[in-house]
Scaffold this motif. Structure first.
Motif, short mmCIF file in Angstrom:
data_model
loop_
_atom_site.label_atom_id
_atom_site.label_comp_id
_atom_site.label_asym_id
_atom_site.label_seq_id
_atom_site.Cartn_x
_atom_site.Cartn_y
_atom_site.Cartn_z
N VAL A 16 -18.62 7.05 3.73
CA VAL A 16 -17.68 6.24 2.97
C VAL A 16 -17.07 7.04 1.83
CG1 VAL A 16 -17.40 4.14 1.60
CG2 VAL A 16 -19.01 4.17 3.52
N LEU A 17 -15.74 7.07 1.79
CA LEU A 17 -14.99 7.64 0.67
C LEU A 17 -14.42 6.45 -0.11
CD1 LEU A 17 -15.22 10.02 2.70
CD2 LEU A 17 -13.05 10.83 1.80
N ASP A 18 -14.76 6.38 -1.39
CA ASP A 18 -14.55 5.18 -2.18
C ASP A 18 -13.97 5.55 -3.54
OD1 ASP A 18 -14.83 2.70 -3.47
OD2 ASP A 18 -16.87 2.39 -2.75
N VAL A 74 -12.03 0.72 1.65
CA VAL A 74 -12.60 2.07 1.59
C VAL A 74 -12.17 2.82 2.85
CG1 VAL A 74 -14.59 1.40 0.19
CG2 VAL A 74 -14.78 1.36 2.69
N LEU A 75 -12.37 4.13 2.84
CA LEU A 75 -12.14 4.95 4.01
C LEU A 75 -13.49 5.32 4.62
CD1 LEU A 75 -10.26 6.54 5.90
CD2 LEU A 75 -10.50 8.48 4.31
N TYR A 93 -5.75 4.20 -2.90
CA TYR A 93 -6.72 5.29 -2.88
C TYR A 93 -7.15 5.58 -1.43
CZ TYR A 93 -7.64 4.99 -7.97
OH TYR A 93 -7.55 5.00 -9.34
N ALA A 94 -7.56 4.54 -0.70
CA ALA A 94 -8.07 4.72 0.66
C ALA A 94 -6.98 5.25 1.59
CB ALA A 94 -8.63 3.40 1.18
N SER A 95 -5.76 4.71 1.48
CA SER A 95 -4.65 5.17 2.33
C SER A 95 -4.27 6.62 2.03
CB SER A 95 -3.43 4.27 2.12
OG SER A 95 -3.72 2.94 2.47
N THR A 96 -4.31 6.99 0.75
CA THR A 96 -3.98 8.36 0.36
C THR A 96 -5.03 9.33 0.87
OG1 THR A 96 -2.80 7.56 -1.60
CG2 THR A 96 -3.50 9.86 -1.62
N LYS A 97 -6.31 8.95 0.78
CA LYS A 97 -7.37 9.83 1.29
C LYS A 97 -7.23 10.03 2.79
CE LYS A 97 -10.49 8.44 -2.36
NZ LYS A 97 -11.69 7.72 -2.76
N TRP A 107 0.86 -1.18 0.00
CA TRP A 107 0.00 0.00 0.00
C TRP A 107 0.90 1.23 0.00
CZ3 TRP A 107 -4.21 -1.02 4.30
CH2 TRP A 107 -4.85 -2.23 4.03
N THR A 108 0.57 2.21 -0.84
CA THR A 108 1.39 3.42 -0.94
C THR A 108 0.54 4.67 -0.88
OG1 THR A 108 1.86 2.34 -3.07
CG2 THR A 108 3.63 3.51 -2.08
#
Length: 197
Positions: free
Chosen positions: A146-148, A135-136, A102-106, A90-91
Motif C-alpha cells: 500500500v502506497l498511502d 490508496v494505491l 495522491y493515489a492517482s499521481t502515484k 481527481w487530478t
C-alpha cells in the motif's frame, strides 16, 4: 545493519507471509474515477499481455518508496468538494489535493516508470474513524503493498488498520470489484489476525 536495510528486511518479512487481495463481485467504479478516465484515458488502459504482479526486489522497492515519498511531499493536503456541480475531480500532480489526487499521481508516476498497469490498482478503504480514503495497491510477487498519502512507509495491505471495500480491476483499469473477506484486519503486536466481515 543500516536503518534502510533493516526496514526493507522487516517489509520483506511482513509481505512474505501475506495473501493477496481477492476480488469478489463487480461493483460500480467511483463516479470520480469514471470522470478521471475521461480526462486521462491513457491512465485507464489495460494491456492483457502484462504481468499482474511485479517482482519485489531492492530496485523496485526503492522505486515505490521514492514515488510514495516524493508525491506525498509534492502535493499539499486540501479538502475537496465533490458536489453536484462537479467542480472538483481527481487530478494528476496538482499543487494541492486530497487522497484521490495522491493515489492517482502515484499510479501515473509508476506507469511512466514502466511498471505494468495490471499491478497498480487504486483501492477504496475506510479509515478506523470511518472516513472514506483512496490508496494505491501495488501487486508484487511477495504480496500486495500500500502506497498511502497518510504515511511515507509502505506496508502490506493486511498490516493497515483499514476496512477494505473495493479495488480497481487488474484485467481492466476502468472496472472495479468488491474485496472479498477477510476485509477487516486487526493487529496485536507483530501478529496479524484476520476477522471476517
Amino acid at each position: 545493519m543500516p536503518r534502510d536495510a533493516d526496514a526493507r528486511d522487516r517489509l520483506y518479512q511482513d509481505v512474505n507471509s501475506q495473501t493477496a487481495i481477492v476480488e469478489a463481485s463487480p461493483t460500480l467504479a467511483p463516479f470520480q474515477h469514471v470522470r478521471f478516465c475521461l480526462n486521462y484515458p491513457s491512465d485507464c488502459k489495460s494491456n492483457p499481455t502484462e504481468f499482474e504482479r511485479i517482482d519485489l526486489n531492492a530496485e523496485t522497492l526503492e522505486l515505490l518508496r521514492r514515488v510514495n515519498s516524493s508525491v506525498n511531499m509534492a502535493i499539499a493536503p486540501k479538502l475537496k468538494s465533490y458536489g453536484s456541480e462537479l467542480q472538483d475531480g481527481w487530478t494528476i500532480a496538482p499543487t494541492s489535493g486530497d487522497c484521490n489526487d495522491y493515489a492517482s499521481t502515484k499510479r501515473h508516476s509508476l506507469l511512466e516508470s514502466g511498471l505494468p498497469s495490471r499491478a497498480l490498482r487504486l483501492s477504496v478503504v475506510k479509515t478506523p474513524s470511518g472516513i472514506g480514503h483512496l490508496v494505491l495497491v501495488v501487486a508484487t510477487t511477495k504480496g500486495d503493498l500500500v502506497l498511502d498519502n497518510l504515511t511515507d512507509s509502505i506496508h502490506a495491505w493486511q498490516s493497515t488498520d483499514y476496512q477494505w471495500l473495493k479495488i480497481q480491476s487488474a484485467a481492466d483499469a476502468r472496472f472495479w470489484y468488491e474485496i472479498r473477506t477477510p476485509a477487516r484486519i486487526s493487529r496485536s503486536g507483530r501478529h496479524v489476525r484476520l476477522a471476517d466481515r
